[in-house]
Design a protein around this motif. Structure first.
Motif, mmCIF file in Angstrom:
data_model
loop_
_atom_site.group_PDB
_atom_site.id
_atom_site.type_symbol
_atom_site.label_atom_id
_atom_site.label_comp_id
_atom_site.label_asym_id
_atom_site.label_seq_id
_atom_site.Cartn_x
_atom_site.Cartn_y
_atom_site.Cartn_z
ATOM 1 N N LEU A 195 0.811 -1.228 0.000
ATOM 2 C CA LEU A 195 0.000 0.000 0.000
ATOM 3 C C LEU A 195 0.841 1.274 0.000
ATOM 4 C CD1 LEU A 195 -2.931 -0.857 2.461
ATOM 5 C CD2 LEU A 195 -2.930 -0.946 -0.039
ATOM 6 N N ILE A 196 2.111 1.178 -0.338
ATOM 7 C CA ILE A 196 3.085 2.279 -0.276
ATOM 8 C C ILE A 196 3.284 2.756 1.158
ATOM 9 C CG2 ILE A 196 3.904 4.317 -1.506
ATOM 10 C CD1 ILE A 196 1.688 4.165 -3.423
ATOM 11 N N LEU A 197 2.820 1.998 2.150
ATOM 12 C CA LEU A 197 2.794 2.466 3.532
ATOM 13 C C LEU A 197 3.640 1.631 4.484
ATOM 14 C CD1 LEU A 197 -1.049 3.142 3.853
ATOM 15 C CD2 LEU A 197 0.759 4.817 3.398
ATOM 16 N N ALA A 198 4.132 0.486 4.027
ATOM 17 C CA ALA A 198 4.808 -0.434 4.940
ATOM 18 C C ALA A 198 6.244 -0.039 5.234
ATOM 19 C CB ALA A 198 4.760 -1.854 4.383
ATOM 20 N N GLY A 199 6.764 1.004 4.579
ATOM 21 C CA GLY A 199 8.121 1.449 4.838
ATOM 22 C C GLY A 199 8.811 1.901 3.574
ATOM 23 N N MET A 200 10.107 2.196 3.692
ATOM 24 C CA MET A 200 10.900 2.565 2.522
ATOM 25 C C MET A 200 11.375 1.331 1.766
ATOM 26 S SD MET A 200 14.601 4.491 2.340
ATOM 27 C CE MET A 200 15.432 3.023 2.980
ATOM 28 N N HIS A 201 11.675 0.260 2.468
ATOM 29 C CA HIS A 201 12.149 -0.962 1.825
ATOM 30 C C HIS A 201 11.037 -1.600 1.005
ATOM 31 C CE1 HIS A 201 14.029 -4.755 1.044
ATOM 32 N NE2 HIS A 201 13.191 -5.416 1.800
ATOM 33 N N THR A 202 11.391 -2.103 -0.176
ATOM 34 C CA THR A 202 10.414 -2.712 -1.071
ATOM 35 C C THR A 202 10.142 -4.146 -0.643
ATOM 36 O OG1 THR A 202 10.964 -1.239 -2.896
ATOM 37 C CG2 THR A 202 9.929 -3.324 -3.466
ATOM 38 N N ARG A 203 9.105 -4.264 0.175
ATOM 39 C CA ARG A 203 8.634 -5.560 0.666
ATOM 40 C C ARG A 203 7.110 -5.482 0.729
ATOM 41 N NH1 ARG A 203 10.548 -5.903 6.138
ATOM 42 N NH2 ARG A 203 12.420 -6.998 5.445
ATOM 43 N N SER A 204 6.430 -6.385 0.024
ATOM 44 C CA SER A 204 4.972 -6.352 0.026
ATOM 45 C C SER A 204 4.398 -7.649 0.579
ATOM 46 C CB SER A 204 4.426 -6.114 -1.391
ATOM 47 O OG SER A 204 4.691 -7.209 -2.240
ATOM 48 N N GLU A 205 3.206 -7.515 1.131
ATOM 49 C CA GLU A 205 2.501 -8.680 1.665
ATOM 50 C C GLU A 205 2.295 -9.721 0.576
ATOM 51 O OE1 GLU A 205 -1.815 -9.660 3.778
ATOM 52 O OE2 GLU A 205 -1.610 -8.048 2.306
ATOM 53 N N LEU A 206 1.984 -9.279 -0.630
ATOM 54 C CA LEU A 206 1.624 -10.190 -1.705
ATOM 55 C C LEU A 206 2.833 -10.809 -2.403
ATOM 56 C CD1 LEU A 206 -1.005 -11.231 -2.903
ATOM 57 C CD2 LEU A 206 -1.004 -9.280 -4.474
ATOM 58 N N PHE A 207 3.922 -10.063 -2.515
ATOM 59 C CA PHE A 207 5.037 -10.509 -3.360
ATOM 60 C C PHE A 207 6.366 -10.669 -2.625
ATOM 61 C CE2 PHE A 207 2.138 -8.106 -6.198
ATOM 62 C CZ PHE A 207 1.707 -9.173 -6.976
#
Length: 478
Positions: A129-141
């Motif tokens: 959601l662009i909200l989890a932090g600066m590091h590129t880590r997503s729940e889905l991927f």
């Protein structure tokens, strides 16, 4: 051609397709093969659009065969951040909740790149959601890996695009930036990135329904391209600029402004706000300043940028106030631990009252005025993108100390997004095995000046990518 097609710059790729040296189909297939080879190691491309891309390439080749004039980005493959709609594809935002709804139309920047001939080859990863932090880590991927060093973050929130471009999986990436989200991954991955003036590129942020977001989301968020070369950024910039009926904010300003008299003055601020800067970052700014002096710019060290700490405080309070009503629901969509970054920000910066918010809007205008006056004297500003080398993944969400450290390091990105002025991130070299870079900031709607200066830096300090994440060796690029 001597090099693999994916190694070529976007400019060279488009020229080869327009000139009939290669087909768009060959160009797309070269990138799809590169994605198959590299993406399992870096996890940057999320939803691969292979068949759609091949169909678009075939249409391009038919148009060329029939004698039609092709666009300036003919056949050039690009990735699109998971937050930006591509027609017929889910816009997931990296969240399981949005894995299925399909976008009914291209977002305006996607449509404009397509109109210039470019071909989307896939969505790219981002923090949930662009909200989890600066590091590129997503729940889905999951996590995206920095190809230079897996122990360092690729940055974000447009980290998937930064990695895809750096490793040759795409010639261009389409990200967005509201406080460094294009410029930070560009710098951490060794590529170039453009955050345009607010209102330069048309956009439509009504992704979750028919209602427009609040003023901070409307003004702070700008779409922006990433590329391996500044000349490629320039091509993307020209394609993306303009107006669209879906965005009344977009301004019909020429892509090039009037020439300025005399030698161009460049203000240099190595340590914005005096909060500290790492020696390698200081050295990067010095190298870029020397490059601009060599190019004939009037480069001057100045004490500081205008009202930095005040701007950071106002940015935090305005965004927290706008976001607070939705936070109880939004945090449930972020997955396990995904709410830590915003929760720490909300605890540190409580929402403003209505009266305080109205005063903050005046403060916002006053800070923009101060910056306009500063940039009237110095048409360009040279400074760091991030005042440290690339940090470890998830530092900003680990604890309050990490959160503060990352927020402080990205401060010049944050304030320039708040002010709404353009900035170009450009590499300056490699230090301790990691890419380094700077940003060149300019007056509103003078992206042309930023890009010209960034080109001079690139001409003198070189290009760092594409890079092979398996060996760390840089491939030759044209």
């Amino acid at each position: 051609m001597r090099n693999a097609l994916w190694e070529l710059s976007a400019t060279a790729q488009a020229a080869a397709v327009r000139g009939g040296e290669v087909s768009a189909a060959e160009l797309v297939d070269s990138h799809l093969e590169r994605i198959a080879e590299v993406n399992p190691r870096v996890n940057a491309v999320t939803q691969l659009l292979a068949e759609r891309a091949r169909e678009a390439a075939a249409r391009t080749d038919r148009r060329r065969a029939s004698g039609e004039e092709l666009g300036p980005l003919a056949g050039v493959p690009f990735t699109v951040k998971e937050s930006t709609p591509v027609e017929g594809v889910p816009t997931t935002f990296g969240a399981a909740r949005f894995r299925d709804p399909v976008a009914p139309a291209d977002a305006p920047p996607v449509a404009r790149l397509r109109a210039a001939g470019a071909i989307p080859v896939g969505h790219s990863n981002m923090p949930t959601l662009i909200l989890a932090g600066m590091h590129t880590r997503s729940e889905l991927f999951g996590d995206t890996v920095n190809p230079w060093d897996p122990s360092r973050t690729p940055g974000g929130t447009s980290g998937g695009d930064g990695v895809a471009v750096a490793t040759g999986m795409a010639a261009l990436g389409l990200g967005n930036d509201s406080g460094g989200s294009v410029r930070i991954p560009a710098s951490f991955c060794g590529v170039a990135g453009l955050k345009p003036t607010a209102g330069r590129f048309p956009a439509d942020h009504r992704v979750f329904g028919p209602d427009d977001p609040g003023p901070a989301s409307q003004i702070l968020v700008t779409d922006g391209p990433l590329a391996r070369r500044v000349a490629d950024l320039r091509l993307a910039y020209e394609a993306l600029a303009g107006t669209d009926p879906r965005d009344p904010r977009a301004v019909p300003v020429p892509v090039d402004g009037e020439p300025l008299p005399g030698r161009m003055k460049v203000a240099v601020v190595t340590d914005p706000g005096g909060h500290g800067v790492h020696p390698t970052v200081r050295a990067a700014v010095t190298r870029a300043a020397d490059a601009l002096r060599d190019a004939g710019y009037d480069v001057r060290e100045v004490a500081d940028v205008p009202r930095l700490d005040e701007a950071l405080d106002a940015y935090g309070r305005i965004t927290a106030t706008e976001f607070a009503p939705a936070w109880p629901v939004v945090r449930t969509l972020l997955g396990e631990g995904g709410d830590r970054y915003i929760q720490m920000a909300m605890e540190r910066t409580p929402p403003a009252t209505a009266a305080e918010f109205m005063k903050l809007m005046g403060t916002w205008l006053g800070i923009r005025r101060s910056w306009a006056e500063f940039l009237d004297e110095y048409p360009l500003l040279l400074g760091p993108v991030f005042t440290e080398p690339p940090v470890e993944p998830g530092l900003e969400s680990r604890d309050r100390a990490g959160h503060e450290r990352v927020g402080t390091a990205m401060r010049l990105c944050t304030v320039t997004s708040f002010v709404g002025v353009p900035g170009v991130a450009v590499p300056t070299g490699v230090s301790d095995g990691l890419p380094s870079g700077v940003q060149i900031i300019g007056r509103a709607f003078r992206e042309d000046l930023c890009l010209a200066a960034a080109q001079e830096v690139e001409d003198r300090l070189g290009v760092l990518t594409p890079i092979d994440p398996r060996s760390g060796a840089t491939a030759a690029a044209r």
